[in-house]
Enzyme design. Structure first.
Site, PDB file in Angstrom:
ATOM      1  N   TYR A 173       0.835  -1.209   0.000  1.00 19.74           N
ATOM      2  CA  TYR A 173       0.000   0.000   0.000  1.00 19.74           C
ATOM      3  C   TYR A 173       0.867   1.256   0.000  1.00 19.74           C
ATOM      4  CZ  TYR A 173      -3.746   3.223   1.332  1.00 19.74           C
ATOM      5  OH  TYR A 173      -4.644   4.259   1.360  1.00 19.74           O
ATOM      6  N   LYS A 177       1.321   3.492  -3.405  1.00 21.37           N
ATOM      7  CA  LYS A 177       0.858   4.874  -3.546  1.00 21.37           C
ATOM      8  C   LYS A 177       2.001   5.803  -3.960  1.00 21.37           C
ATOM      9  CE  LYS A 177      -3.593   4.775  -2.477  1.00 21.37           C
ATOM     10  NZ  LYS A 177      -4.635   5.171  -3.454  1.00 21.37           N
ATOM     11  N   GLY A 235      -0.014   2.375  22.842  1.00 24.07           N
ATOM     12  CA  GLY A 235      -1.184   3.223  23.073  1.00 24.07           C
ATOM     13  C   GLY A 235      -0.880   4.705  22.994  1.00 24.07           C
ATOM     14  N   ARG A 239      -2.753   9.507  15.896  1.00 29.59           N
ATOM     15  CA  ARG A 239      -3.356   9.669  14.574  1.00 29.59           C
ATOM     16  C   ARG A 239      -4.207  10.942  14.605  1.00 29.59           C
ATOM     17  NH1 ARG A 239      -0.273   6.235  14.192  1.00 29.59           N
ATOM     18  NH2 ARG A 239      -0.371   4.205  13.126  1.00 29.59           N
ATOM     19  N   ARG A 301       4.459   5.637  14.605  1.00 35.50           N
ATOM     20  CA  ARG A 301       4.327   6.116  15.983  1.00 35.50           C
ATOM     21  C   ARG A 301       3.503   7.393  16.069  1.00 35.50           C
ATOM     22  NH1 ARG A 301      10.635   6.269  16.757  1.00 35.50           N
ATOM     23  NH2 ARG A 301      10.324   6.714  14.548  1.00 35.50           N
TER      24      ARG A 301
END
Length: 342
Positions: A173, A177, A235, A239, A301
């Site tokens: 992917y 791209k 955790g 994003r 990350r």
């Protein structure tokens, strides 16, 4: 010999549209092709473009991740056409604009069939560019923030070349791209094709595939089912989440603007995965637990778009905040999962 070499390197003017498009028998409508138009973002783009009565919209989709259900309200409409088609095969059609969205965008799907994914990115993009060249259409590629890989610069501007693993499980992917962007600019320089490139960041909203493995759809589905929210370790990875209506607005502005791109389209509001899980828990199901699970290879990350260029060139910035968009997505998932409100 020198003259021949100079001739080969000359940038050509954009090809003219087919003479048939300007004949007296043709309507003066804008005919728009959306590859992957039965998918999540594609179907919302269809909705927006169909609001303009001067637009005729043609969707080409192989339903690998898309669904005819997403387009049911337009089937039979005189300005809408749906073609079952795989972009790895050439498409012979007359259009003025091409939005090339076709490609699996979820790790679950592109890891399940990596060869199909890279073929869609490379051969599919070649076919869409070939179509644009034949008919003189402007073409927009939805590239991705994944071209930045696991970024060493934060937030990521368009000038950043990225930090990508070229042989990892996500590379079909990511690198696919990157190749697609290369092809777009090579066709632009060599053949004069009008191109636009959008690097889209994490997008969420109604019609996302429920079990596609992407974090927002995962959390909402788990919360509605009463399951623990599974956060991949540690955790603290971040994003930025853009609501689909904002994304569609950005894509249309880019297509109709004068800049080739690439331009980042995304929401710069940044959240850790734990923060996202806590927000979903608070809004949807406060009684569930949050559970840490092992992460997948090459998971970036941090990810946050620098949207300075989008603001300056397109006059675009996102309007929908995460706490406003999540309940809209929740309603859609409730209906599809048959989960009533208490």
């Amino acid at each position: 010999m020198a003259a021949t070499s100079e001739k080969q390197n000359t940038t050509k003017p954009p090809p003219s549209p087919s003479p048939l498009r300007n004949s007296k028998f043709c309507q003066p409508n804008m005919r728009i092709l959306i590859s992957g138009g039965a998918g999540f973002i594609g179907s919302h783009l269809v909705d927006k473009l169909m609001e303009n009565e001067k637009n005729e919209v043609v969707v080409a989709d192989n339903y690998f991740t898309g669904s005819k259900e997403n387009l049911k309200k337009w089937i039979g409409h005189p300005r809408f056409e749906l073609i079952r088609h795989d972009v790895t095969e050439p498409l012979l059609i007359e259009v003025d604009r091409i939005y090339h969205l076709a490609c699996p965008a979820s790790p679950i799907f592109y890891k399940y069939n990596p060869v199909k994914t890279i073929k869609t990115n490379v051969i599919g993009t070649l076919n869409m560019l070939g179509l644009a060249k034949r008919v003189g259409a402007r073409i927009l590629l939805t590239s991705t923030s994944e071209v930045y890989g696991d970024p060493l610069i934060h937030p990521q501007p368009e000038s950043y070349w990225g930090n990508v693993n070229p042989i990892g499980v996500r590379s079909c992917y990511d690198e696919g791209k990157r190749v697609a962007e290369t092809l777009m600019f090579d066709y632009h320089r060599q053949h004069g094709i009008e191109i636009r490139i959008a690097r889209i960041f994490n997008t969420y909203g109604p019609r996302m595939n429920i079990d596609d493995g992407r974090v927002v759809s995962n959390f909402i589905a788990q919360a509605l089912r009463g399951e623990a929210l599974t956060v991949q370790k540690p955790g603290t990875q971040t994003r930025s989440f853009c609501y689909v209506s904002d994304m569609v607005d950005g894509l249309i502005r880019l297509m109709e603007g004068n800049d080739t791109g690439p331009i980042n389209i995304g929401n710069p509001g940044e959240f850790t995965m734990v923060e996202l899980a806590e927000t979903v828990k608070e809004l949807i199901n406060p009684s569930i637990e949050i559970k840490m699970v092992e992460n997948t290879p090459d998971d970036p990350r941090q990810r946050k778009p620098d949207i300075s260029k989008a603001k300056e060139v397109l006059g675009w910035e996102p309007k929908v905040k995460l706490r406003e968009g999540l309940p809209l997505m929740e309603e859609d998932f409730r209906l599809r999962l048959n989960v009533p409100r208490n």
